[in-house]
Design a protein around this motif. Structure first.
Motif, PDB file in Angstrom:
ATOM      1  N   UNK A 154       0.751  -1.286  -0.075  1.00 31.36           N
ATOM      2  CA  UNK A 154       0.026   0.046   0.045  1.00 31.36           C
ATOM      3  C   UNK A 154       0.790   1.332   0.025  1.00 31.36           C
ATOM      4  N   UNK A 155       2.151   0.981   0.716  1.00 27.85           N
ATOM      5  CA  UNK A 155       2.749   2.249   0.743  1.00 27.85           C
ATOM      6  C   UNK A 155       3.332   2.566  -0.791  1.00 27.85           C
ATOM      7  N   UNK A 156       3.828   1.702  -1.534  1.00 24.28           N
ATOM      8  CA  UNK A 156       4.192   1.564  -2.556  1.00 24.28           C
ATOM      9  C   UNK A 156       3.362   2.437  -3.684  1.00 24.28           C
ATOM     10  N   UNK A 157       1.979   2.000  -3.599  1.00 33.44           N
ATOM     11  CA  UNK A 157       1.034   2.571  -4.318  1.00 33.44           C
ATOM     12  C   UNK A 157       0.629   4.117  -3.947  1.00 33.44           C
ATOM     13  N   UNK A 158       0.999   4.423  -2.671  1.00 32.54           N
ATOM     14  CA  UNK A 158       0.766   5.783  -1.964  1.00 32.54           C
ATOM     15  C   UNK A 158       1.833   6.730  -2.715  1.00 32.54           C
ATOM     16  N   UNK A 159       3.146   6.276  -2.877  1.00 35.46           N
ATOM     17  CA  UNK A 159       4.097   6.933  -3.412  1.00 35.46           C
ATOM     18  C   UNK A 159       4.384   6.928  -4.914  1.00 35.46           C
ATOM     19  N   UNK A 160       3.235   6.452  -5.636  1.00 31.62           N
ATOM     20  CA  UNK A 160       3.204   6.344  -7.127  1.00 31.62           C
ATOM     21  C   UNK A 160       3.595   5.258  -7.746  1.00 31.62           C
ATOM     22  N   UNK A 161       3.715   3.968  -6.710  1.00 32.05           N
ATOM     23  CA  UNK A 161       4.062   2.708  -7.461  1.00 32.05           C
ATOM     24  C   UNK A 161       3.240   1.784  -7.668  1.00 32.05           C
ATOM     25  N   UNK A 162       3.537   0.500  -7.650  1.00 28.70           N
ATOM     26  CA  UNK A 162       2.434  -0.533  -7.812  1.00 28.70           C
ATOM     27  C   UNK A 162       2.540  -1.666  -7.005  1.00 28.70           C
ATOM     28  N   UNK A 163       1.601  -2.540  -6.761  1.00 27.83           N
ATOM     29  CA  UNK A 163       1.664  -3.567  -5.787  1.00 27.83           C
ATOM     30  C   UNK A 163       2.409  -4.967  -6.290  1.00 27.83           C
ATOM     31  N   UNK A 164       3.099  -4.962  -7.658  1.00 27.04           N
ATOM     32  CA  UNK A 164       3.625  -5.954  -7.992  1.00 27.04           C
ATOM     33  C   UNK A 164       4.460  -5.683  -9.114  1.00 27.04           C
ATOM     34  N   UNK A 165       5.774  -5.928  -9.196  1.00 27.90           N
ATOM     35  CA  UNK A 165       6.635  -5.458 -10.560  1.00 27.90           C
ATOM     36  C   UNK A 165       6.816  -6.625 -11.529  1.00 27.90           C
ATOM     37  N   UNK A 166       6.733  -7.860 -10.885  1.00 21.63           N
ATOM     38  CA  UNK A 166       7.136  -9.120 -11.698  1.00 21.63           C
ATOM     39  C   UNK A 166       6.619 -10.319 -11.039  1.00 21.63           C
ATOM     40  N   UNK A 167       6.463 -10.346  -9.917  1.00 19.63           N
ATOM     41  CA  UNK A 167       5.721 -11.839  -9.273  1.00 19.63           C
ATOM     42  C   UNK A 167       4.150 -12.023  -9.598  1.00 19.63           C
TER      43      UNK A 167
END
Lengths: 342, 479
Positions: free
Chosen positions: B410-423
């Motif tokens: 959720x923190x990743x999404x909050x800073x503009x990222x995503x919940x999964x990069x490759x898994x």
């Protein structure tokens, strides 16, 4: 943006169809379609604050390729797909929709390879976000890349995020006179080796190669190849083929890079994988030839009623129809632009 | 949209299937099926009703037609190394293992392509292509065991994504069997096809849209030379800035990896890769190309790291040393795993500029949850792999771990990222899908799914969450 969504919603409620238009540079690509009205993204422009070291740019769909290139150039970066800019009128949304890519494509990828995410307005007038603005993202279906080649039939691309790269330190074009057969062999052999190629093409009896990378690598390759140095004009002229087709239609064959040249007058780009053929043959005839070359043929030229893309097997055709239905259930967007049946 | 539960006994399904595929391709007994009950995320377990190991495309078609007519779920499985429970079986379903589709059918050295069956291991492609001086670029850490079919299903990455892309950038064609049992060919031997990019849609679709039976991949020439610069930093922010500085220099490294102090120490204890254990962050930067190019770039990267405050910089002096530097990184998961009975690997992505901020917040959470966390990071492309250490034998600790992991995503999404990069999402990140996507977006995903699989039979319950769970998940997560 609200205006765009409102226009879509109104069209849905009034049973109208919409012709999605960016810079209107690609009116000749795809089938001729009759739509109730135009949904223009021409003024829907703008580049979001861009931090070069993130290697990501986000722009509104109506932003032109020319403007994107200019902004990237200020920071020593570029759009690796080298998308044709149609004299400044091509937009990023239209370019993605039409899957229009330049000479570097086999070596650096197409725009679809660079796309990281998008905002889309679907056929219910919903504004949806897919993918992201980071280099990797595998959550949910890849609806952003799905837009590549859809010609606007799967929704209105409203915003696009894509990967960008630093421009290579050096880029040099060299050439030599040779036959199409020899050119195809040379292009593939070099690509399978360590030559730092970033483009290769055969035009009017001349093989052109572009070398890119660190200065030392490019200079070493030049010495090894011992070909004559050229200006880079040829790559820009290959990009304008898309545009030139508006007045003089051609078949564009996307085939296996090693396929022997067909007997037609042609220009060979993409290391052998893209061939622009001038011929009076029908699409079906050309498709038959292209299938033997491991790929397919499309007609790029003055928009017409007939099909411009190859016929699909029944099971795949059914999938395409259901996919269209799933995003644009009332068939509001660009009906018939890709295929007469969708 | 959900499957209407129907009663099928294992016996009756086994009997029916034996009529359409050879009996030796079926496994119906509980004991033998234990090996299929989970993928690489062993905390999620579920034995299938029945397992089929088809040996031909026709058999896959026969199984799909039967499943479709009978309303039985189908879960496809490759190497079983996935980390999101994407291949976890369905209790009332058929587990379709592609293990016997293990042939490399054709390598075309001049066109630089390989036609392979989905059960071929990722590394086996590169091994087979080596005599032509070619290789297959995406290299997930599990590449010894993971299969190319699974790589397509999850759009697998690896340590060389920044320069060479993910699976989606390296596949040109797939043959797929639909739930109706029809065979469709997507893509071609050329570089593109007319119409929407279905090939891209298939990548990362986690077996929810079809079962892939053949894949044509692109091969790349093996770089003439590869060399690694290893740089130590006394501060994570400095290391993060150094990554940006390399890119600002116009260099795209083949690989650019970061490890935090915890991971460095764990790796060094495990296999003595020569990592400086006092460092707070370690960067591994691989440069590849012609010898002249590598020399030029190695000098530039070294200079950047020194300017950015590296406390030590080492350059691999031989192929053995390069392999040793990488060995540490590639074994970071088991190395960290040794320090704890269990570990849980996360997979969020962030804009690189957020690295220090995210690591700091993660350290705070680590303290709050009382669980240690090591960080391994595909720094070049902003893909974090926090490893949370826990003990599954302590009651409730896995649940706490999962909650902590969820908060990281959720923190990743909050800073503009995503919940999964490759898994991938699978079963594991199904709750966090609500963090990244709105209900209308999820509804659109379901509509796309229905275009391929109207009765929701292919890998049901994975990838895209059912909306009725939304409120429940949001209230649980909304602390």
């Amino acid at each position: 943006m609200k205006q765009l969504i409102d226009q879509v919603k109104t069209a849905i409620s009034e049973g109208k169809t919409l012709r999605i238009e960016g810079g209107n540079s690609k009116a000749h690509i795809g089938r001729a379609t009759e739509c109730s009205e135009t949904l223009s993204l021409r003024d829907h422009t703008g580049i979001a604050p861009y931090n070069p070291v993130e290697l990501v740019m986000t722009t509104k769909a109506g932003t032109t390729i020319a403007e994107i290139n200019a902004e990237l150039a200020k920071h020593g970066q570029f759009l690796p797909a080298e998308c044709p800019d149609f004299d400044g009128s091509a937009t990023i949304g239209g370019t993605l929709a039409a899957n229009c890519n330049g000479a570097g494509r086999p070596f650096r990828g197409a725009l679809r390879d660079l796309v990281l995410g998008c905002y889309l307005i679907n056929g219910k007038g919903e504004h949806l976000r897919f993918g992201g603005t980071v280099l990797k993202n595998v959550a949910g279906y890849d609806v952003s890349r799905l837009q590549s080649g859809a010609m606007g039939t799967l929704g209105v691309i409203e915003e696009v995020s894509f990967k960008v790269l630093p421009r290579p330190a050096m880029e040099i074009t060299v050439s030599k006179t040779c036959s199409a057969e020899d050119a195809i062999t040379t292009m593939n052999k070099l690509a399978a080796g360590s030559t730092p190629l970033s483009a290769s093409a055969w035009v009017n009896g001349t093989l052109y190669l572009r070398l890119a990378g660190a200065k030392t690598a490019v200079e070493a390759a030049m010495a090894q190849l011992a070909m004559r140095e050229e200006d880079a004009e040829v790559w820009a002229s290959l990009n304008t083929l898309w545009q030139d087709c508006a007045t003089e239609g051609r078949y564009r064959l996307s085939v296996k890079s090693t396929a022997a040249p067909s007997g037609h007058a042609q220009i060979i780009n993409w290391g052998g994988a893209e061939r622009w053929v001038s011929s009076d043959a029908t699409l079906a005839q050309m498709q038959q030839a292209a299938a033997k070359m491991g790929g397919e043929a499309r007609w790029i030229g003055a928009a017409r009623e007939d099909e411009v893309n190859p016929a699909l097997p029944d099971a795949l055709k059914a999938l395409h129809k259901r996919l269209k239905q799933s995003i644009d259930p009332r068939g509001v967007f660009n009906p018939g632009r890709l295929y007469s049946w969708n | 949209m959900n499957l209407v539960p129907q009663t099928h006994s294992t016996e009756s399904v086994a009997k029916d299937l034996a009529a359409v595929v050879p009996p030796h391709t079926l496994i119906a007994d509980t004991e033998t099926q234990v090996v299929y009950e989970c993928d690489g995320l062993a905390m999620y377990k579920q034995p299938p009703m029945i397992t089929v190991l088809p040996e031909s495309v026709e058999q896959v078609q026969a199984v799909m037609r039967y499943a479709h007519q009978s309303g039985i779920p189908v879960v496809a499985r490759g190497g079983g190394t996935g980390l999101c429970a994407g291949a976890m079986p369905h209790a009332e379903g058929i587990l379709l293992s592609l293990a016997k589709f293990n042939q490399i059918q054709h390598i075309d050295p001049l066109a630089r392509t390989a036609v392979v069956q989905p059960g071929v291991r990722n590394l086996a492609i590169s091994e087979a292509a080596k005599i032509h001086n070619l290789y297959y670029a995406p290299d997930p850490s599990s590449q010894i065991a993971c299969t190319i079919g699974g790589n397509v299903a999850e759009n697998a990455g690896g340590v060389h994504c920044l320069k060479y892309g993910l699976t989606v950038n390296n596949v040109i064609k797939v043959e797929m069997i639909t739930i109706e049992g029809d065979e469709v060919v997507i893509g071609s031997e050329g570089l593109d096809s007319a119409g929407p990019d279905l090939l891209a849609l298939m990548h990362g679709s986690e077996g929810l849209l079809g079962v892939i039976t053949e894949i044509t991949v692109k091969l790349m020439p093996i770089p003439e030379r590869m060399q690694v610069v290893m740089a130590a930093f006394d501060d994570v922010t400095k290391a993060g800035n150094a990554v940006g500085a390399v890119i600002a220099k116009g260099i795209i490294p083949g690989g650019l990896e970061m490890m935090d102090h915890f991971a460095i120490v764990a790796v060094e204890e495990y296999l003595q890769a020569g990592y400086p254990t006092e460092a707070q962050a370690l960067l591994l930067c691989e440069v590849d190309g012609t010898p002249a190019e590598v020399e030029e770039h190695i000098a530039a990267v070294t200079q950047v790291f020194e300017q950015m405050g590296a406390t030590s910089v080492r350059i691999s002096q031989s192929e053995e040393e390069r392999q040793l530097f990488w060995k540490g990184r590639k074994n970071a998961f088991p190395a960290v795993g040794r320090l704890s009975p269990d570990y849980y690997c996360m997979d969020g992505t962030i804009p690189r500029s957020q690295l220090a901020n995210v690591l700091l917040k993660m350290a705070e959470m680590s303290e709050r949850y009382g669980l240690r966390v090591a960080n391994v990071f595909h720094a070049g492309d902003g893909n974090l792999h926090p490893l949370i250490l826990f003990d599954a034998n302590i009651e409730g600790q896995f649940e706490t771990t999962e909650e902590f992991g969820g908060k990281i995503l959720e923190l990743c999404v909050e800073v503009g990222g995503c919940i999964t990069g490759e898994h991938g999402v699978g079963m594991e990140k199904i709750r966090q899908m609500f963090t990244q996507f709105s209900e209308t977006e999820l509804t659109q995903f379901h509509a796309i799914k229905a275009a391929f699989d109207s009765a929701n039979q292919l890998n049901p319950g994975k990838g895209i969450p059912v909306l009725k769970n939304c409120q429940e998940y949001r209230s649980v997560g909304g602390a």
